[in-house]
Motif scaffolding. Structure first.
Motif, PDB file in Angstrom:
ATOM      1  N   TYR A 143       3.342  16.174   1.676  1.00 40.80           N
ATOM      2  CA  TYR A 143       3.536  14.723   1.500  1.00 40.80           C
ATOM      3  C   TYR A 143       2.324  13.930   1.996  1.00 40.80           C
ATOM      4  CZ  TYR A 143       7.984  17.040   1.161  1.00 40.80           C
ATOM      5  OH  TYR A 143       8.960  17.928   0.834  1.00 40.80           O
ATOM      6  N   GLU A 192       8.481   5.244  -4.778  1.00 44.22           N
ATOM      7  CA  GLU A 192       9.176   6.446  -5.258  1.00 44.22           C
ATOM      8  C   GLU A 192       9.559   6.214  -6.711  1.00 44.22           C
ATOM      9  OE1 GLU A 192      10.883   9.572  -3.912  1.00 44.22           O
ATOM     10  OE2 GLU A 192       8.974   9.345  -2.874  1.00 44.22           O
ATOM     11  N   GLU A 250       1.762  20.840  -0.367  1.00 46.99           N
ATOM     12  CA  GLU A 250       2.899  19.914  -0.488  1.00 46.99           C
ATOM     13  C   GLU A 250       3.434  19.438   0.853  1.00 46.99           C
ATOM     14  OE1 GLU A 250       5.934  21.056  -3.221  1.00 46.99           O
ATOM     15  OE2 GLU A 250       4.470  21.818  -4.660  1.00 46.99           O
ATOM     16  N   ILE A 309      -1.474   7.794   3.681  1.00 50.12           N
ATOM     17  CA  ILE A 309      -1.069   6.410   3.417  1.00 50.12           C
ATOM     18  C   ILE A 309      -1.406   5.528   4.620  1.00 50.12           C
ATOM     19  CG2 ILE A 309       0.873   4.915   2.801  1.00 50.12           C
ATOM     20  CD1 ILE A 309       2.129   7.497   1.536  1.00 50.12           C
ATOM     21  N   LEU A 347       0.801  -1.232   0.000  1.00 52.23           N
ATOM     22  CA  LEU A 347       0.000   0.000   0.000  1.00 52.23           C
ATOM     23  C   LEU A 347       0.832   1.280   0.000  1.00 52.23           C
ATOM     24  CD1 LEU A 347      -2.853  -0.987   2.485  1.00 52.23           C
ATOM     25  CD2 LEU A 347      -2.989  -0.831   0.013  1.00 52.23           C
ATOM     26  N   THR A 348       2.147   1.150   0.135  1.00 50.42           N
ATOM     27  CA  THR A 348       2.993   2.346   0.117  1.00 50.42           C
ATOM     28  C   THR A 348       3.367   2.677  -1.323  1.00 50.42           C
ATOM     29  OG1 THR A 348       3.885   1.714   2.247  1.00 50.42           O
ATOM     30  CG2 THR A 348       5.115   3.366   1.024  1.00 50.42           C
ATOM     31  N   PRO A 349       3.021   3.884  -1.766  1.00 52.48           N
ATOM     32  CA  PRO A 349       3.363   4.249  -3.146  1.00 52.48           C
ATOM     33  C   PRO A 349       4.882   4.206  -3.365  1.00 52.48           C
ATOM     34  CG  PRO A 349       1.961   5.903  -2.106  1.00 52.48           C
ATOM     35  CD  PRO A 349       2.372   4.961  -1.037  1.00 52.48           C
ATOM     36  N   SER A 388      15.643  20.301  -1.724  1.00 48.16           N
ATOM     37  CA  SER A 388      14.739  19.176  -1.489  1.00 48.16           C
ATOM     38  C   SER A 388      13.937  18.839  -2.743  1.00 48.16           C
ATOM     39  CB  SER A 388      13.862  19.448  -0.268  1.00 48.16           C
ATOM     40  OG  SER A 388      12.608  19.861  -0.638  1.00 48.16           O
ATOM     41  N   HIS A 446       8.010   6.957   7.702  1.00 55.43           N
ATOM     42  CA  HIS A 446       6.737   6.342   7.333  1.00 55.43           C
ATOM     43  C   HIS A 446       5.935   6.073   8.615  1.00 55.43           C
ATOM     44  CE1 HIS A 446       3.702   4.402   5.184  1.00 55.43           C
ATOM     45  NE2 HIS A 446       4.355   3.488   4.515  1.00 55.43           N
ATOM     46  N   LYS A 494      15.994  16.743  -5.705  1.00 57.69           N
ATOM     47  CA  LYS A 494      16.510  15.418  -5.308  1.00 57.69           C
ATOM     48  C   LYS A 494      18.019  15.487  -5.054  1.00 57.69           C
ATOM     49  CE  LYS A 494      12.368  14.153  -5.680  1.00 57.69           C
ATOM     50  NZ  LYS A 494      11.571  13.950  -4.493  1.00 57.69           N
ATOM     51  N   LYS A 516      12.539  14.574   0.500  1.00 57.73           N
ATOM     52  CA  LYS A 516      11.656  13.726   1.307  1.00 57.73           C
ATOM     53  C   LYS A 516      10.822  12.850   0.392  1.00 57.73           C
ATOM     54  CE  LYS A 516      11.552  16.708   5.257  1.00 57.73           C
ATOM     55  NZ  LYS A 516      10.939  17.701   6.055  1.00 57.73           N
ATOM     56  N   ASN A 517      10.502  11.639   0.879  1.00 58.80           N
ATOM     57  CA  ASN A 517       9.641  10.804   0.054  1.00 58.80           C
ATOM     58  C   ASN A 517       8.174  10.973   0.456  1.00 58.80           C
ATOM     59  OD1 ASN A 517       9.496   9.336   2.362  1.00 58.80           O
ATOM     60  ND2 ASN A 517      10.898   7.738   1.679  1.00 58.80           N
ATOM     61  N   GLY A 518       7.310  10.391  -0.352  1.00 61.85           N
ATOM     62  CA  GLY A 518       5.866  10.637  -0.225  1.00 61.85           C
ATOM     63  C   GLY A 518       5.246  10.160   1.074  1.00 61.85           C
ATOM     64  N   THR A 519       5.942   9.299   1.839  1.00 57.76           N
ATOM     65  CA  THR A 519       5.348   8.775   3.067  1.00 57.76           C
ATOM     66  C   THR A 519       5.580   9.704   4.265  1.00 57.76           C
ATOM     67  OG1 THR A 519       7.376   7.549   3.481  1.00 57.76           O
ATOM     68  CG2 THR A 519       5.602   6.358   2.393  1.00 57.76           C
TER      69      THR A 519
END
Lengths: 145, 324
Positions: free
Chosen positions: B265, A17, B263, B230, A13-15, A81, B192, A84, B149-152
């Motif tokens: 996340y 990257e 934004e 999430i 369920l975690t999208p 940020s 997460h 990337k 940062k990642n989406g979680t």
């Protein structure tokens, strides 16, 4: 609820990257920094009559100064940020990590604050950079004599 | 039994301060908003202390209760809970500092309700706060450092909330509560939090329903805080597959503060998230009569994450009843 099943569910369920997209952004931004720096170096050689080898040193200093200044002005963290690894890998990332730590810890005093924390993030770059350089130079001597 | 029923505990009043980004989000109306992160102070630490102080001052002044509060129960995210202690030194009110990360407000409500229902005390203030930049420094990187940062990842909300809990009857009754265990589902990713805290939320939720012999439909709204977008998906999926519960009346406080265009996340986090949404959205809406709060907290520090330890989490459930 079973731990392993839960782990599987979280993974599912975690999208994910988008690593490809991140790599392309980093490549383009990092490359652009390289192009700009090359431009500055050429400018220094042609307009200020600085020797080619010395011009790279000056370019490096200019890039570090600009990255630190932008960090202090408060908008560079958003750029870093969003792009990337694009701005982290060139010298801009090193300058940014040192300046941001300095700004953050200035209130904790000169010794216990700035002194102890300035290289909080950049410390590992310095340490492993030096160790890496040591072994590569030995390797260089062995191969090229 | 970990579930308690209360007969005589009410929420009399609340006061909320929201940060600059929060006040431009989904909920536009807070008691007070901040224009900038410094809040007229020199450091962010001082800003958060001032935020707490303003909340307590307003609660005391509005309700004319300066000498009537028996205990102040609250906490924050800073090391050694310094922010709460530093703000409490300005008041002559006995303090109990509590910490359960983002479940701190629920823990203070639970303690206040137990003391008041037991007849030992009459009035209490429960309070919590978080400040995005203090939390960044505490748990993540130096403030001006822009780590990708990642989406979680969740974004710590800035704000402070306090409430007066009393034995005098009012519209909002604290009806029951369930104290949660610390659970560890072997999650190691500190970016997460939704995945880390969902098992704690499920555990306390099931315990609450079993102890009080209720089902999920008993409540008009089940407010979790703060699993994020999430985490909410994981929660619903887990409840469906493991317990056959189809959660329809669910809302997550983490998804209710910021707009998607801001934004942030996976949503908002921090101990202030749940009370901000509770007092400024849920309790302002007359359609919610039976409210279940499930406050979740991730119990890690920078050291435990660096040493690659799995992250334990906790959740407490509190049931509120609103009279028309």
């Amino acid at each position: 609820m079973d731990k392993d099943e839960y782990k599987k569910l979280v993974k599912q369920l975690t999208p994910k990257e988008n690593k490809g997209k991140n790599a392309i952004i980093a490549f383009l931004v990092g490359g652009a920094i390289g192009v700009i720096a090359e431009g500055i170096a050429n400018l220094l050689v042609h307009c200020f009559a600085i020797a080619k080898t010395e011009s790279y040193l000056w370019t490096c200093l200019i890039v570090i100064f600009v990255a630190s200044l932008f960090t202090a002005l408060g908008f560079f963290d958003n750029w870093v940020s969003k792009t990337k690894a694009g701005l982290i890998l060139p010298t801009t990332g090193f300058a940014h990590s040192v300046t941001s730590a300095g700004l953050d810890y200035k209130r904790d005093g000169l010794i216990t604050g700035i002194g102890a924390n300035l290289f909080k993030l950049a410390g590992s770059v310095i340490l492993y950079g030096i160790i890496g350089a040591f072994f590569f130079s030995i390797l260089g001597v062995i191969i090229y004599g | 039994m970990a579930s308690l029923k209360f007969d005589n505990v009410y929420i009399k009043d609340s006061f909320s301060i929201a940060g600059p980004l929060e006040s431009e989000g989904k909920i536009r109306k807070y008691d007070l908003t901040m224009d900038d992160y410094y809040y007229q102070e020199k450091t962010f630490l001082d800003a958060e202390i001032r935020m707490q102080k303003v909340v307590i001052d307003n609660l005391l002044y509005k309700n004319k209760m300066a000498k009537k509060i028996d205990v102040l129960i609250g906490g924050d995210l800073s090391n050694q809970m310094t922010i709460t202690s530093f703000s409490a030194k300005n008041f002559e009110i006995p303090l109990l500092g509590v910490y359960s990360a983002c479940a701190t407000f629920a823990e203070s409500l639970l303690l206040a309700a137990t003391m008041i229902d037991g007849g030992k005390m009459k009035n209490a203030i429960t309070m919590t706060s978080s400040h995005n930049l203090n939390a960044e420094r505490q748990f993540r990187f130096p403030i001006e450092y822009g780590a990708p940062k990642n989406g979680t990842t969740t974004f710590t909300a800035t704000g402070a909330v306090g409430a007066i809990i009393t034995n005098e009857e009012s519209k909002i009754k604290i009806e029951a509560a369930t104290i949660g265990n610390v659970v560890d589902f072997d999650q190691k990713d500190a970016s997460h939090m939704g995945a880390v805290m969902t098992p704690a939320a499920i555990e306390v939720f099931i315990k609450h329903l079993n102890d009080l012999k209720r089902n999920a439909e008993y409540y008009d709204v089940i407010l979790t805080g703060d699993l994020g977008a999430i985490g909410s998906t994981i929660l619903k999926e887990c409840l469906k597959t493991n317990y056959g519960i189809n959660l329809k009346n669910h809302m997550d406080a983490g998804c209710e503060i910021f707009l998607e265009s801001q934004e942030v996340y996976s949503g908002s986090s921090g101990p202030v998230t749940l009370p901000l949404v509770l007092f400024n959205k849920i309790l302002k809406n007359p359609k919610y009569k039976r409210i279940l709060l499930i406050a979740t907290g991730s119990l890690h520090s920078k050291d435990t994450t660096n040493q690659k330890k799995s992250i334990p989490s906790i959740a407490h459930a509190i049931s509120l009843e609103v009279k028309a």
